[in-house]
Each structure stands twice: as structure tokens, then as C-alpha cells.
Scaffold this active site. Structure first.
Site, PDB file in Angstrom:
ATOM      1  N   GLU A 172       1.031  -1.249   0.181  1.00  0.00           N
ATOM      2  CA  GLU A 172       0.115  -0.013   0.076  1.00  0.00           C
ATOM      3  C   GLU A 172       0.912   1.338  -0.065  1.00  0.00           C
ATOM      4  O   GLU A 172       1.530   1.733   1.012  1.00  0.00           O
ATOM      5  CB  GLU A 172      -0.867   0.060   1.189  1.00  0.00           C
ATOM      6  CG  GLU A 172      -1.687   1.209   1.608  1.00  0.00           C
ATOM      7  CD  GLU A 172      -2.661   1.406   2.705  1.00  0.00           C
ATOM      8  OE1 GLU A 172      -2.335   0.446   3.625  1.00  0.00           O
ATOM      9  OE2 GLU A 172      -3.300   2.256   3.030  1.00  0.00           O
TER      10      GLU A 172
ATOM     11  N   HIS B 296      -8.403   0.037   0.057  1.00  0.00           N
ATOM     12  CA  HIS B 296      -8.848   0.672   1.309  1.00  0.00           C
ATOM     13  C   HIS B 296      -9.581   1.936   1.095  1.00  0.00           C
ATOM     14  O   HIS B 296      -9.311   2.911   0.687  1.00  0.00           O
ATOM     15  CB  HIS B 296      -7.480   1.201   2.207  1.00  0.00           C
ATOM     16  CG  HIS B 296      -6.751   0.152   3.007  1.00  0.00           C
ATOM     17  ND1 HIS B 296      -5.838   0.546   3.820  1.00  0.00           N
ATOM     18  CD2 HIS B 296      -7.188  -1.127   3.211  1.00  0.00           C
ATOM     19  CE1 HIS B 296      -5.563  -0.693   4.461  1.00  0.00           C
ATOM     20  NE2 HIS B 296      -6.240  -1.683   3.985  1.00  0.00           N
TER      21      HIS B 296
ATOM     22  N   ASP C  31      -5.674  14.954   6.285  1.00  0.00           N
ATOM     23  CA  ASP C  31      -6.064  13.556   6.845  1.00  0.00           C
ATOM     24  C   ASP C  31      -6.761  12.578   5.949  1.00  0.00           C
ATOM     25  O   ASP C  31      -7.186  13.150   4.929  1.00  0.00           O
ATOM     26  CB  ASP C  31      -7.267  13.834   8.030  1.00  0.00           C
ATOM     27  CG  ASP C  31      -7.569  12.402   8.453  1.00  0.00           C
ATOM     28  OD1 ASP C  31      -6.652  11.687   9.021  1.00  0.00           O
ATOM     29  OD2 ASP C  31      -8.775  11.817   8.312  1.00  0.00           O
TER      30      ASP C  31
ATOM     31  N   ASP D  98      -8.288   9.573   6.518  1.00  0.00           N
ATOM     32  CA  ASP D  98      -8.927   8.741   7.163  1.00  0.00           C
ATOM     33  C   ASP D  98     -10.339   9.097   7.886  1.00  0.00           C
ATOM     34  O   ASP D  98     -10.605   8.448   8.823  1.00  0.00           O
ATOM     35  CB  ASP D  98      -8.045   8.059   8.344  1.00  0.00           C
ATOM     36  CG  ASP D  98      -6.695   7.656   7.953  1.00  0.00           C
ATOM     37  OD1 ASP D  98      -6.832   6.197   6.903  1.00  0.00           O
ATOM     38  OD2 ASP D  98      -5.700   8.046   7.903  1.00  0.00           O
TER      39      ASP D  98
HETATM   40  C1  RNT Z   1      -1.980   4.291   6.600  1.00  0.00           C
HETATM   41  C2  RNT Z   1      -2.642   3.296   5.931  1.00  0.00           C
HETATM   42  C3  RNT Z   1      -2.666   1.999   6.721  1.00  0.00           C
HETATM   43  C4  RNT Z   1      -3.183   2.025   7.824  1.00  0.00           C
HETATM   44  C5  RNT Z   1      -3.902   1.016   8.648  1.00  0.00           C
HETATM   45  C6  RNT Z   1      -4.038   1.190  10.086  1.00  0.00           C
HETATM   46  O1  RNT Z   1      -1.834   5.799   5.973  1.00  0.00           O
HETATM   47  O2  RNT Z   1      -3.717   3.749   5.362  1.00  0.00           O
HETATM   48  O3  RNT Z   1      -3.610   1.244   6.017  1.00  0.00           O
HETATM   49  O4  RNT Z   1      -4.469   3.158   8.005  1.00  0.00           O
HETATM   50  O5  RNT Z   1      -2.836   0.073   8.509  1.00  0.00           O
HETATM   51 ZN    ZN Z   2      -4.913   2.224   4.195  1.00  0.00          ZN
END
Ligand code: RNT
Ligand code: ZN
Length: 416
Positions: free
Chosen positions: A222, A283, A291, A293
Site C-alpha cells: 500500500e 482501502h 487527513d 482517514d
Molecule cells: C496508513 C494506511 C494504513 C493504515 C492502517 C491502520 O496511512 O492507510 O492502511 O491506515 O493500516
Molecule cells: Zn490504508
């Protein structure tokens, strides 16, 4: 209600859309729900360390889950309010250890996830997995797999290797493949003197981690554009990991829609990757300024992501996982809202006359395409969604929140 559904269905069927088929299809699509929304990404290691690695949760909403029992109880509550098939996405930092077990991250074993396997079996969930390369003293100067300190790099390679073995074990137990996602925080706050060296070391580390052939493990990597506090340089950039995946059969490139420049959209990246890879893990999240998330909402880009999955007939090739964490609102509600929105977006996409729209594009009938696209936006989608929730035996409307509020009163607020 039944009659509202019937009349809505008739509207969609006028456009040639098979609504029942859409509902049946959606019911089969698994969503991998991240365990870490339940406890602000803290995990069970309780070394008294805060979350680190360029990611951050903001807020101090009461009732955070502090252990396996609390987290699984909260997850079950959330799952009971979400329609559709569910998987649970774990992190290595959620290992369940006996008192006195001092196994560090580089010595984790399948036994540390037995409780999760039991939980998954009891509830019919699949499992996905993430090695945890953050919030740990061996993350030195924000570096892990790309560190020039060999003992640091090797520690994290060992972590990756034991996590993959755990994944293989879980896959065997559940009879369902486990996605194993490598994300590392590695980066620099300011302009690095050497941009290539860390990437060469990361490449070497990944080769070492992935060397062992394992049944039932789907490996992925990722990328990220930057982490908080590491604004100038990210070792695992988009180009780095895409190149890595493209040259290493069996390793896939995971797209997190919070990890790109603000005018880049993964809805456009999904079909690009589908042209080359048999699987595209995701994801799904919501980026807001720096941010990456925030809780997933039913907004344009989520719908566009869902559209690209559905329209390209890729519901079995795109592995949908969620990744958001909000500590400023009820955490169970955040899980439910975000996951229901992903489901909603998929349903919305399944209710589009895809074949007809492709035809319009191929025939260069762009005016008709634009008008039809706009028409779809005001169809009685909500009636179909509510019907789907009823079929799935979950609350159809925001009445689910009353259940979470009750749970908050009975359970969450009792946590000191
Ligand atoms: C971080 C990534 C990763 C995390 C998780 C907790 O920027 O998105 O996937 O958010 O593994
Ligand atoms: Zn992620």
C-alpha cells in the site's frame, strides 16, 4: 413500504434495470471491515505508546474498546446493523496473548490469532490481515523496512515473514484466502539527501518477506503520498509499489483513496489496474485536507469507485476493504455509518443501466449519456436501499443509531 419498493422498482425497470438481481448480487459481496476503528488503532500491546507512523486519530470520545472482549463485542454490534457479507480486517498489533507472553512483533505465531479465528468462525466472517509496522520502539526515526540500520530492517522483515505465516494459517482454518497488506510509514520530514537508497532497501526487504510461497495468502503493498510529520518524502510511493507489484506476480498494489494528490482519484486507477492485474485490493476511506482517514460518506467519489467495480464486472476481482478511524464520534456508529455507505454506493452502482451507458459512449452520444446520468440521480434509490436492508434484517433507516445509543448507554459508558 412494500408498495414504495414496488413503485421504485418499476421506475428502475423502465430503464431496463433488474432490481432483484442487483439485490442478490450485492448480498454476495464481502466488505472487509477494519478492526482498528473500534479502538483508535491502538491495538492490544498496551506498551503505553501512542499511535505513531504519520497517522493520527483525533478525539477522545468515551467508550473505546480496550481488549479483545470489548473490541469483538463492539464489532458484533456494528456488524448486526450493517447489511451484506462481512470480513474482519486485523492488524498484527491485535494479537491476543496469554499473560506473561512476551512475544514481540517478530515472533508472532498463529496461536496469537486463534481467538480471532474462533470469533470469525462463530460469526461467519472472513479475515484479512496487516502486519503492523508502526507504534513500536523498533520504528527508528520513522523507518522500518527501508532503514539503513540492518538490525532494524531485519526485525521488520522477520515481522513480515511471521505475519504471512499467520495469514496462511488463518486461510487454512477458515477455508478462505487472507489478504496480507504491507503498509509502512517510512519517510522523511524534509528533503532527503538520498531518495533511491531507502527504496532499494525496501525492495530488498519485500523480496525477503515474500520469498516463501504460501497457500491462501494474497499479498499486497500500500502506497501513500505523505504521512503527517513526513511531508517531504515517502519511501513507499505510488510508483514504487506499482512497479513492485507489476514485476512480482502474486503481489498486488492496494489503492487507498486517501493516499493520493487531491485531484487524483482511485476511481480512475481501478480500471487501469484491472487491465493488468487479476486482483485490485482497496482501502476505502475519505480524505479531508491532510487527513486520509475520515468516515466514508455516500458522496461522489465513493459512488464513482463503486461504479468502476460494478461496471467493469469486477466485484470478485476488487477486494473491498475500509480504512478510517474517527475518535471524535461514537466509534460503533462510525463503523456502521461508513460501512453502510460503502454498501449503499455498491447498490447505487448496481442500479445503473451500465450496458446502455457504455453503448452511448461507444456511439458518441454524449448528450444522451449526460442526461441519462443526471436522471439516475433523482430516481427513488432510498426505497430500494431500505428494502435491501429489510431483506438483510438490519434497520432500514437511521433508526440503527437508536440501537447504537442504547448500546452506548448499556455497555460503552460503563467503561471507565
Ligand atoms: C496508513 C494506511 C494504513 C493504515 C492502517 C491502520 O496511512 O492507510 O492502511 O491506515 O493500516
Ligand atoms: Zn490504508
Amino acid at each position: 413500504m412494500e408498495s414504495r419498493y414496488e413503485s421504485a422498482r418499476a421506475r428502475y425497470e423502465e430503464l431496463g434495470i433488474d432490481v432483484e438481481k442487483a439485490l442478490n448480487t450485492l448480498a454476495q459481496v464481502p466488505i472487509s471491515i477494519h478492526c482498528w476503528q473500534g479502538d483508535d488503532v491502538l491495538g492490544f500491546e498496551s506498551r503505553g505508546e501512542a499511535l505513531s507512523g504519520g497517522i493520527q486519530t483525533t478525539g477522545n470520545y468515551p467508550g473505546r474498546a480496550r481488549n479483545f472482549e470489548e473490541l469483538t463485542a463492539d464489532f458484533k454490534k456494528a456488524a448486526s446493523l450493517i447489511p451484506g457479507k462481512k470480513r474482519i480486517n486485523l492488524h498484527a498489533s491485535y494479537a491476543v496473548k496469554e499473560p506473561g507472553d512476551t512475544a514481540d512483533r517478530d515472533a508472532l505465531l498463529p496461536k496469537h490469532f486463534e481467538a480471532w479465528v474462533r470469533f470469525a468462525k462463530e460469526n461467519g466472517f472472513g479475515i484479512d490481515f496487516n502486519p503492523t509496522f508502526f507504534s513500536h520502539p523498533m520504528v527508528t526515526e520513522n523507518l522500518t523496512l527501508s532503514s539503513s540500520r540492518e538490525e532494524v530492517r531485519k526485525f521488520w522483515v522477520r515481522h513480515g515473514i511471521c505475519c504471512r505465516r499467520i495469514c496462511a494459517h488463518i486461510a487454512k482454518e477458515l477455508g478462505s484466502s487472507v489478504l496480507c497488506n504491507v503498509w509502512i510509514p517510512d519517510g522523511y520530514k524534509d528533503i532527503p539527501a538520498d531518495r533511491l537508497g531507502p527504496r532499494q532497501r525496501l525492495r530488498q526487504s519485500l523480496d525477503e518477506i515474500f520469498a516463501e510461497k504460501l497457500e491462501g495468502v494474497i499479498d499486497c503493498v500500500e502506497s501513500k503520498v505523505f504521512g503527517i510529520g513526513m511531508e517531504a518524502y515517502t519511501v513507499g510511493s505510488a510508483e514504487f509499489y506499482l512497479s513492485y507489484a507489476a514485476t512480482h506476480p502474486g503481489v498486488y498494489d492496494l489503492l487507498d483513496n486517501g493516499h493520493y494528490h487531491p485531484t487524483e482519484y482511485i476511481s480512475d486507477k481501478i480500471p487501469s489496474l484491472l487491465a493488468f492485474f487479476d486482483k485490485v485490493p482497496l482501502h476505502v476511506t475519505r480524505p479531508v485536507r491532510w487527513d486520509s482517514d475520515h468516515v466514508v460518506l455516500f458522496e461522489d467519489e465513493i459512488r464513482e469507485i463503486a461504479k468502476e467495480i460494478v461496471r467493469n464486472d469486477a466485484l470478485d476481482r476488487v477486494l473491498i476493504g475500509l480504512d478510517f478511524f474517527d475518535a471524535s464520534i461514537n466509534r460503533v456508529a462510525a463503523w456502521v455509518a461508513g460501512t453502510r455507505n460503502m454498501e449503499k454506493a455498491l447498490l447505487y452502482a448496481l442500479l445503473q443501466p451500465a450496458a446502455q451507458m457504455k453503448k452511448l459512449q461507444e456511439n458518441s452520444q454524449f448528450t444522451q449519456l449526460l442526461v441519462l446520468s443526471e436522471e439516475l440521480k433523482t430516481l427513488p434509490f432510498g426505497d430500494i436501499w431500505e428494502h435491501y436492508c429489510e431483506l438483510q434484517k438490519v434497520p432500514a433507516t437511521k433508526e440503527w443509531l437508536a440501537e447504537v445509543e442504547q448500546y452506548e448507554k448499556d455497555v460503552l459508558s460503563q467503561r471507565a
